[in-house]
Design an enzyme around this catalytic site. Structure first.
Site, PDB file in Angstrom:
ATOM      1  NE  ARG A 175      -4.064  -1.775   2.142  1.00  0.00           N
ATOM      2  CZ  ARG A 175      -4.270  -2.386   3.213  1.00  0.00           C
ATOM      3  NH1 ARG A 175      -4.028  -2.032   4.449  1.00  0.00           N
ATOM      4  NH2 ARG A 175      -5.168  -3.509   3.287  1.00  0.00           N
TER       5      ARG A 175
ATOM      6  NE  ARG B 237      -7.355   5.146   2.922  1.00  0.00           N
ATOM      7  CZ  ARG B 237      -8.181   4.476   3.810  1.00  0.00           C
ATOM      8  NH1 ARG B 237      -9.068   5.274   4.206  1.00  0.00           N
ATOM      9  NH2 ARG B 237      -7.807   3.457   4.368  1.00  0.00           N
TER      10      ARG B 237
ATOM     11  NE  ARG C  28     -10.518   7.871  -2.637  1.00  0.00           N
ATOM     12  CZ  ARG C  28     -10.973   6.962  -1.767  1.00  0.00           C
ATOM     13  NH1 ARG C  28     -10.067   6.032  -1.188  1.00  0.00           N
ATOM     14  NH2 ARG C  28     -12.130   6.340  -1.474  1.00  0.00           N
TER      15      ARG C  28
ATOM     16  CG  ASP D  95      -9.244  -2.902  -4.209  1.00  0.00           C
ATOM     17  OD1 ASP D  95     -10.356  -4.012  -4.058  1.00  0.00           O
ATOM     18  OD2 ASP D  95      -9.216  -2.264  -3.092  1.00  0.00           O
TER      19      ASP D  95
ATOM     20  CE1 TYR E 222     -13.059  -7.427   1.888  1.00  0.00           C
ATOM     21  CE2 TYR E 222     -11.497  -8.956   1.016  1.00  0.00           C
ATOM     22  CZ  TYR E 222     -11.746  -7.936   1.799  1.00  0.00           C
ATOM     23  OH  TYR E 222     -10.916  -7.377   2.826  1.00  0.00           O
TER      24      TYR E 222
END
Length: 343
Positions: free
Chosen positions: A25, A29, A38, A75, A152
């Site tokens: 990652r 962020r 973003r 992703d 998921y």
């Protein structure tokens, strides 16, 4: 040039005084430039599917820190979307998906052959990166492992214990197995296309492997990884593969050899002396600094970085975190870590 890239040398088994380094990652962020890009994209999925902007956020940590590898910005849920699941992101809560609860839900999914139409922007991102990355930087592609992706798709969201996936596995094994097989086949095609577009290494993230025990671990973590890697090896024999069955515990032992991976990524719970003695003889080892230290910083960050470098320094090693860097990490602490590692 490829053989001079530090990361590829480690994956080929070379022991280096300073190991290659990247972070899971690393485009994310915690970086102000990522947040700005973003915002420009509008939302997370729009960013993933915009090749220019996805390439930009992939390049940002390389420009800032000079990591030895860049990992494609995408992703793990893009593959389920390409297979026909509905995927959306809820701000502050994360991903949501339509759910697979029974055979009829499974039957509504699409075919593996159709995934590339949805995923073509991802391949475009890789092509841009191949031309724009510094020549010494390795380009990593990736996908989620079938079990993790299935959790998921079955629950419709992330769950603390993967309970819905375990329930389907235990009550409707046939449907569950069909889903695992579909994701496995889709992952093979997805990663093969990533390699064709420029990925020099691929990584298989099994973030929830640790919740599988005994025979289930063998059947749904090990066997799908082995199938994916064997298929990729047949098509692209010179592309190394990193496997990450997170929190596998004792089941890490022998995993790399069993699935055919050149590298085993380990989480923060793995004892380093054990990893050096038991895992490194089989493969390169990647890891395993605690991401919390990128928030806390200080002397402990420096000492832990040096301890990991030393403990895994007698075998092939890629320095990384034990999981992804968190949004509250201090970008300055990455510099501290790199200085401790590189001297």
């Amino acid at each position: 040039m490829a053989e001079q890239k530090k990361l590829l040398r480690a994956l080929a088994g070379e022991i280096q005084d300073v190991p290659p380094v990247w972070m899971m990652r690393q485009a994310g962020r915690y970086l102000p430039e990522y947040r700005a890009t973003r915002a420009e994209a509008g939302d997370f999925l729009s960013l993933c599917y915009n090749p220019e902007l996805a390439a930009e956020v992939t390049l940002q940590p390389i420009r800032r820190y000079g990591f030895d590898a860049a990992i494609l910005f995408a992703d793990i849920l893009l593959l389920p979307q390409a297979l026909g699941a509905k995927v959306w992101f809820v701000t502050g809560e994360g991903p949501r998906l339509s759910t697979i609860k029974n055979q009829s839900d499974f039957n509504a999914l699409g075919s593996v052959e159709a995934i590339h139409e949805t995923l073509s922007p991802i391949y475009e991102t890789l092509k841009i990166l191949k031309s724009e990355l510094p020549k010494e930087t390795t380009l990593i592609g990736f996908a989620g492992a079938p079990w993790t992706v299935a959790t998921y798709m079955i629950a419709g969201r992330g769950t603390p214990d993967q309970g819905p996936a375990h329930a389907l596995k235990d009550t409707d094994r046939a449907t569950f197995q069909q889903l695992i097989d579909l994701i496995t086949d889709g992952t093979i095609e997805y990663l093969a296309k990533q390699i064709e577009a420029g990925a020099e290494v691929v990584k298989i993230f099994d973030s929830w492997a640790g919740s599988l025990k005994g025979q289930d671990f063998h059947d749904f973590a090990l066997l799908p990884a082995k199938k994916i890697i064997q298929a990729l090896n047949a098509r692209h024999p010179n592309v190394p593969i990193i496997a990450f069955p997170r929190e596998a515990g004792p089941a890490y032992e022998g995993f790399a050899k069993a699935v055919g991976a050149q590298c085993l990524a380990i989480d923060t719970k793995v004892d380093l002396e054990w990893a050096a003695k038991v895992l490194q003889p089989d493969s390169c080892v990647q890891g395993n600094l605690d991401p919390k230290l990128m928030v806390e910083g200080g002397d402990k960050l420096i000492s832990e970085t040096k301890r990991i470098k030393e403990a895994l320094g007698n075998g092939p090693h890629i320095f990384n975190l034990g999981h992804g860097i968190t949004p509250d990490a201090d970008p300055a602490n990455v510099d501290v870590m790199l200085k401790a590692l590189r001297g």
